[in-house]
Design a protein around this motif. Structure first.
Motif, short mmCIF file in Angstrom:
data_model
loop_
_atom_site.label_atom_id
_atom_site.label_comp_id
_atom_site.label_asym_id
_atom_site.label_seq_id
_atom_site.Cartn_x
_atom_site.Cartn_y
_atom_site.Cartn_z
N ASP A 84 1.39 1.15 1.40
CA ASP A 84 1.60 0.51 2.69
C ASP A 84 2.09 1.51 3.74
O ASP A 84 1.73 1.40 4.92
CB ASP A 84 2.62 -0.62 2.54
CG ASP A 84 2.78 -1.44 3.80
OD1 ASP A 84 1.79 -2.04 4.25
OD2 ASP A 84 3.90 -1.46 4.36
N HIS A 85 2.88 2.50 3.33
CA HIS A 85 3.44 3.45 4.30
C HIS A 85 2.41 4.43 4.85
O HIS A 85 2.71 5.14 5.82
CB HIS A 85 4.59 4.23 3.65
CG HIS A 85 5.90 3.49 3.72
ND1 HIS A 85 6.08 2.24 3.17
CD2 HIS A 85 7.09 3.83 4.27
CE1 HIS A 85 7.31 1.84 3.38
NE2 HIS A 85 7.95 2.78 4.05
N ARG A 86 1.23 4.48 4.27
CA ARG A 86 0.20 5.37 4.81
C ARG A 86 -0.13 5.01 6.24
O ARG A 86 -0.38 5.90 7.08
CB ARG A 86 -1.07 5.30 3.96
CG ARG A 86 -0.94 5.92 2.58
CD ARG A 86 -2.29 5.90 1.88
NE ARG A 86 -3.29 6.64 2.64
CZ ARG A 86 -4.55 6.25 2.81
NH1 ARG A 86 -4.97 5.10 2.28
NH2 ARG A 86 -5.39 6.99 3.50
N LYS A 87 -0.13 3.72 6.57
CA LYS A 87 -0.52 3.32 7.93
C LYS A 87 0.48 3.76 9.00
O LYS A 87 0.15 3.84 10.17
CB LYS A 87 -0.71 1.80 7.99
CG LYS A 87 0.55 0.97 7.84
CD LYS A 87 0.23 -0.51 8.07
CE LYS A 87 1.47 -1.37 7.97
NZ LYS A 87 1.70 -1.82 6.59
N PHE A 88 1.72 4.08 8.58
CA PHE A 88 2.71 4.57 9.52
C PHE A 88 2.54 6.06 9.82
O PHE A 88 3.19 6.58 10.73
CB PHE A 88 4.13 4.36 8.97
CG PHE A 88 4.45 2.93 8.64
CD1 PHE A 88 4.19 1.92 9.53
CD2 PHE A 88 5.01 2.60 7.41
CE1 PHE A 88 4.49 0.60 9.23
CE2 PHE A 88 5.32 1.29 7.10
CZ PHE A 88 5.06 0.28 8.01
N GLY A 89 1.73 6.75 9.02
CA GLY A 89 1.60 8.19 9.16
C GLY A 89 2.61 8.95 8.33
O GLY A 89 2.89 10.13 8.59
N THR A 90 3.15 8.31 7.30
CA THR A 90 4.16 8.95 6.45
C THR A 90 3.55 10.11 5.66
O THR A 90 2.47 9.97 5.09
CB THR A 90 4.75 7.92 5.47
OG1 THR A 90 5.28 6.81 6.21
CG2 THR A 90 5.86 8.54 4.64
N ARG A 91 4.25 11.25 5.64
CA ARG A 91 3.82 12.42 4.88
C ARG A 91 4.85 12.72 3.79
O ARG A 91 5.99 12.25 3.84
CB ARG A 91 3.64 13.63 5.81
CG ARG A 91 2.58 13.42 6.88
CD ARG A 91 2.25 14.75 7.57
NE ARG A 91 3.40 15.34 8.20
CZ ARG A 91 3.79 15.09 9.46
NH1 ARG A 91 3.10 14.24 10.20
NH2 ARG A 91 4.84 15.69 9.97
N HIS A 92 4.47 13.56 2.85
CA HIS A 92 5.35 13.85 1.72
C HIS A 92 6.71 14.39 2.18
O HIS A 92 7.75 14.05 1.60
CB HIS A 92 4.69 14.86 0.78
CG HIS A 92 3.62 14.26 -0.09
ND1 HIS A 92 3.26 12.93 -0.02
CD2 HIS A 92 2.84 14.82 -1.06
CE1 HIS A 92 2.30 12.69 -0.90
NE2 HIS A 92 2.02 13.83 -1.54
N GLU A 93 6.70 15.26 3.20
CA GLU A 93 7.97 15.87 3.61
C GLU A 93 8.94 14.84 4.19
O GLU A 93 10.16 15.07 4.22
CB GLU A 93 7.73 16.99 4.63
CG GLU A 93 7.00 16.56 5.90
CD GLU A 93 5.48 16.80 5.81
OE1 GLU A 93 4.86 17.03 6.85
OE2 GLU A 93 4.96 16.77 4.67
N HIS A 94 8.42 13.70 4.65
CA HIS A 94 9.31 12.67 5.19
C HIS A 94 10.20 12.07 4.12
O HIS A 94 11.32 11.63 4.40
CB HIS A 94 8.49 11.57 5.86
CG HIS A 94 7.73 12.03 7.05
ND1 HIS A 94 6.51 11.49 7.44
CD2 HIS A 94 7.99 13.02 7.95
CE1 HIS A 94 6.07 12.10 8.51
NE2 HIS A 94 6.95 13.03 8.84
N TYR A 95 9.72 12.04 2.88
CA TYR A 95 10.51 11.44 1.80
C TYR A 95 11.78 12.24 1.55
O TYR A 95 12.85 11.66 1.27
CB TYR A 95 9.68 11.33 0.52
CG TYR A 95 8.62 10.27 0.59
CD1 TYR A 95 8.93 8.94 0.29
CD2 TYR A 95 7.31 10.57 0.95
CE1 TYR A 95 7.96 7.95 0.34
CE2 TYR A 95 6.34 9.59 1.02
CZ TYR A 95 6.66 8.28 0.72
OH TYR A 95 5.70 7.31 0.78
N GLY A 96 11.70 13.56 1.63
CA GLY A 96 12.89 14.37 1.46
C GLY A 96 13.91 14.13 2.55
O GLY A 96 15.12 14.02 2.28
N ALA A 97 13.44 14.02 3.80
CA ALA A 97 14.35 13.75 4.92
C ALA A 97 15.03 12.40 4.76
O ALA A 97 16.24 12.27 4.97
CB ALA A 97 13.56 13.80 6.23
N VAL A 98 14.26 11.40 4.37
CA VAL A 98 14.82 10.06 4.18
C VAL A 98 15.85 10.07 3.05
O VAL A 98 16.94 9.49 3.16
CB VAL A 98 13.70 9.04 3.90
CG1 VAL A 98 14.27 7.72 3.38
CG2 VAL A 98 12.88 8.81 5.15
#
Length: 384
Positions: A84-98
């Motif tokens: 589902d998060h693909r539609k937001f433009g989420t990338r792998h590096e965002h998971y580390g920041a979160v």
């Protein structure tokens, strides 16, 4: 499958939630504040108004904690989140920041209870959840786009607060009758809401959504009151498992409240298209007779197909016929223990109807409905 957490990690994580639960709303505000301050590039992925998003974070966090000792269910939930998060433009590096900011927020609000052991447990839990999300997103990217662009080709009012919105995607949009779709209108950027197509798949891939404008609902009011032919919207991938099993020969019970009729109508249309001989009992409910949207259409279908029976009920008005809530009415009929059941409508109705039917002998695995409240983020791996 992520490596299951051990019993001590599970105990620590659940215990920590009891420490911060009275301040979760504050914690969400703090989390997003430091996330946007340290990683400003992620701000554009979120809507201007963060109220709904903060609530979604809390729901997802609570769900992960609930599933932390059930790895197969955690995989199911986190995989859906990742896709589902693909539609937001989420990338792998965002998971580390979160993850970095989430753990800092938890540490701040847990206070002295935040020990190195607790920090390690949360790090392992987040690592398992985020890895599952990333793997699911990667797999999904090989199969289909993250979003489909579509143009509004028809907008018809069905009532003062209800509209049928028909869109034509630029590319074919495959889905199954009964599934739901996340929708974003350019009039409310980055605010996604979920609606079910009110029909089985069409050869031209057009989709018609029945949208009710709700008080305070920014997207629903934009779609009902502001949208015009020619407007552009975006569609996320189809989701949901409230679909027909082509191998099943069981008769079907359908229960629909309000615009919950849309996916039910799609399922019945699919059965008519495949010339199914399964008998279908449809119950449509509303507060008043005036709110019984779609009843006339379904009655016309029942005149065309001998296997379809339609009954209506209202809960807040005395009329000739069935009076009462949908769970009360379906309890008066049956038995339903040899039926496949499809429930759609307000979450309290769905929950109560599922309980009533289970008490009357319906096997829970035969009771189908969409995730309650917020699709995906509050999805349950259990049947009811």
């Amino acid at each position: 499958m992520p490596v299951p957490l051990d019993a001590e990690d599970v105990r620590l994580i659940r215990q920590s939630l009891t420490v911060v639960e009275s301040r979760t709303a504050e914690m969400a505000v703090y989390f997003y504040a430091i996330l946007f301050l340290r990683h400003p590039q992620v701000r554009e992925l979120f809507p201007p108004n963060m109220d709904v998003q903060r609530d979604r974070l809390l729901r997802a966090l609570l769900r992960i904690v609930d599933l932390v000792d059930r790895p197969e269910h955690l995989v199911h939930f986190c995989s859906r989140l990742g896709r589902d998060h693909r539609k937001f433009g989420t990338r792998h590096e965002h998971y580390g920041a979160v993850g970095e900011c989430l753990l800092e927020a938890l540490a701040r609000f847990a206070g002295p209870a935040w020990t190195p052991e607790l920090a390690g447990a949360w790090q392992r839990a987040y690592a398992a959840a985020s890895r599952t999300m990333m793997l699911a997103a990667d797999d999904d990217a090989r199969l289909r786009p993250a979003v489909w662009t579509a143009t509004v080709i028809a907008h018809r009012r069905l009532g003062p607060q209800l509209a049928a919105v028909t869109v034509a995607p630029q590319d074919p949009y495959p889905y199954a009758a009964g599934q739901y779709v996340s929708v974003e209108t350019a009039r409310r950027p980055r605010m996604w809401r979920h609606y079910s197509p009110a029909h089985a798949p069409r050869p031209d891939s057009t989709l018609t959504f029945h949208v009710r404008a709700v008080a305070g609902g920014q997207v629903s009011n934009a779609l009902v009151h502001e949208t015009r032919v020619g407007d552009v919207i975006r569609l996320g991938p189809p989701e949901g498992e409230m679909v027909l099993d082509p191998e099943s020969s069981l008769d079907v019970l359908c229960v629909a409240g309000g615009t919950g009729l849309a996916p039910i109508k799609a399922l019945i249309e699919q059965m008519a298209r495949t010339r199914s001989e399964r008998c279908v009992d449809l119950f449509i409910g509303a507060r008043t007779a005036r709110d019984l949207y779609g009843l006339d259409d379904m009655l016309r279908l029942s005149q065309r197909y001998h296997w379809l029976s339609v009954r209506a009920a209202v809960s807040h008005q005395r009329i000739v016929g069935a009076e009462g809530s949908l769970p009360e009415i379906i309890a008066q009929y049956g038995p339903w223990d040899r039926h496949e059941v499809f429930l759609s409508g307000p979450p309290p109705m769905v929950t109560t109807a599922a309980r009533v039917l289970t008490e009357r002998g319906v096997v829970p695995s035969r009771i189908h409905h969409d995730p309650l409240d917020v699709p995906v983020l509050s999805s349950s791996p259990d049947p009811c």
